[in-house]
Design a protein around this motif. Structure first.
Motif, short mmCIF file in Angstrom:
data_model
loop_
_atom_site.label_atom_id
_atom_site.label_comp_id
_atom_site.label_asym_id
_atom_site.label_seq_id
_atom_site.Cartn_x
_atom_site.Cartn_y
_atom_site.Cartn_z
N LYS A 1 32.48 46.00 42.34
CA LYS A 1 32.36 44.57 42.06
C LYS A 1 33.72 43.96 41.73
O LYS A 1 34.07 42.89 42.25
N VAL A 2 34.48 44.64 40.87
CA VAL A 2 35.82 44.14 40.52
C VAL A 2 36.72 44.15 41.75
O VAL A 2 37.50 43.21 41.98
N LEU B 1 35.91 41.17 43.83
CA LEU B 1 36.41 39.94 43.20
C LEU B 1 37.92 39.81 43.38
O LEU B 1 38.44 38.72 43.60
N ARG B 2 38.62 40.93 43.30
CA ARG B 2 40.07 40.92 43.46
C ARG B 2 40.47 40.47 44.87
O ARG B 2 41.46 39.76 45.05
N ASN C 1 40.16 36.67 44.87
CA ASN C 1 41.01 35.85 44.01
C ASN C 1 42.50 36.16 44.13
O ASN C 1 43.32 35.58 43.42
N SER D 1 34.18 42.37 30.74
CA SER D 1 33.21 42.29 31.83
C SER D 1 33.97 42.38 33.15
O SER D 1 35.18 42.18 33.21
N ASP D 2 33.25 42.67 34.24
CA ASP D 2 33.89 42.75 35.56
C ASP D 2 34.57 41.43 35.93
O ASP D 2 35.67 41.41 36.48
N GLU D 3 33.90 40.34 35.61
CA GLU D 3 34.45 39.02 35.93
C GLU D 3 35.75 38.75 35.15
O GLU D 3 36.71 38.20 35.70
N ASP D 4 35.76 39.14 33.87
CA ASP D 4 36.96 38.92 33.06
C ASP D 4 38.12 39.79 33.54
O ASP D 4 39.27 39.35 33.57
N ALA E 1 38.69 40.87 36.59
CA ALA E 1 39.21 40.30 37.83
C ALA E 1 39.98 39.01 37.57
O ALA E 1 41.00 38.74 38.22
N ALA E 2 39.52 38.22 36.60
CA ALA E 2 40.20 36.96 36.27
C ALA E 2 41.58 37.23 35.68
O ALA E 2 42.56 36.56 36.03
#
Length: 207
Positions: A123-124, A127-128, A131, A153-156, A158-159
């Protein structure tokens, strides 16, 4: 950018090569201790994904038992039950990361950058790709590591990785290097569920 394409690589080599030479004997000793205190090889080798999402073989000192399931650290309910006694020591001190000096010399990694992830963190990785975080070399430490590491979290994750890629500079790398030493000394976020502090929050400002 000159720093990203040339200077960063030169600095990595100027630091990694002497470190390997100086630490050669200690690295051998650590490997022997791992080998003689638990079943399995001294080194943990795994395919990870780096710049432009290309796979490469990453090296670490093995800190887990040979019966540990292959999955992302964040997916373990209690990862410590799979960590060997000596593995606990080298994880808490981040000594288990030292074999990645060879990855840096080979050009697979840098000292600072997004952590290279395996397929278990699909998932990460996805996302990478979207982004732009995979447009830089992965690192032993990075912005996500000093902001919570395994607690994010995975979203954090990647962000933070995308933010680093967008703001990559000598100043940012130096600040993150200092923050990394602070995090290692404080042992922040080594295992899921440990306290998260505000380390790194001012290294890269929000847009």
């Amino acid at each position: 950018m000159l720093y990203k394409k040339v200077v960063k690589r030169i600095l990595d080599l100027l630091l990694a090569v002497p470190m390997v030479i100086i630490l050669f004997i200690p690295l051998i000793v650590i490997g022997l201790i791992i080998k003689f205190t638990s079943k399995g090889p001294a080194l943990f080798r795994q395919e990870r994904y780096g710049m432009n999402s290309k796979p490469f073989l990453l090296y670490k000192f093995r800190s887990m038992t040979n019966k540990a399931p292959v999955k992302a650290n964040s997916d373990f309910d209690d990862i410590t039950s799979y960590v060997t006694p000596f593995g606990m020591v080298i994880r808490k001190t981040s000594i288990d990361e030292l074999p990645q000096l060879w990855n840096i010399i080979k050009g697979d990694m840098s000292f600072i950058g997004p952590r290279p992830l395996a397929e278990t963190d699909s998932k990460v990785l996805s996302l990478r790709k979207h982004n732009g975080a995979d447009q830089v070399l992965p690192g032993i430490s990075g912005l996500a590591q000093v902001n919570g590491r395994n607690n994010l979290s995975d979203e954090d994750k990647a962000a933070y990785d995308a933010k680093y890629a967008a703001h990559l500079s000598f100043r940012v790398d130096m600040l993150l290097t200092v923050e990394t030493f602070v995090s290692v000394m404080k042992r922040d976020g080594i295992f899921k569920g440990t306290d998260i502090d505000d380390a790194g929050k001012d290294v890269v400002k929000h847009d």
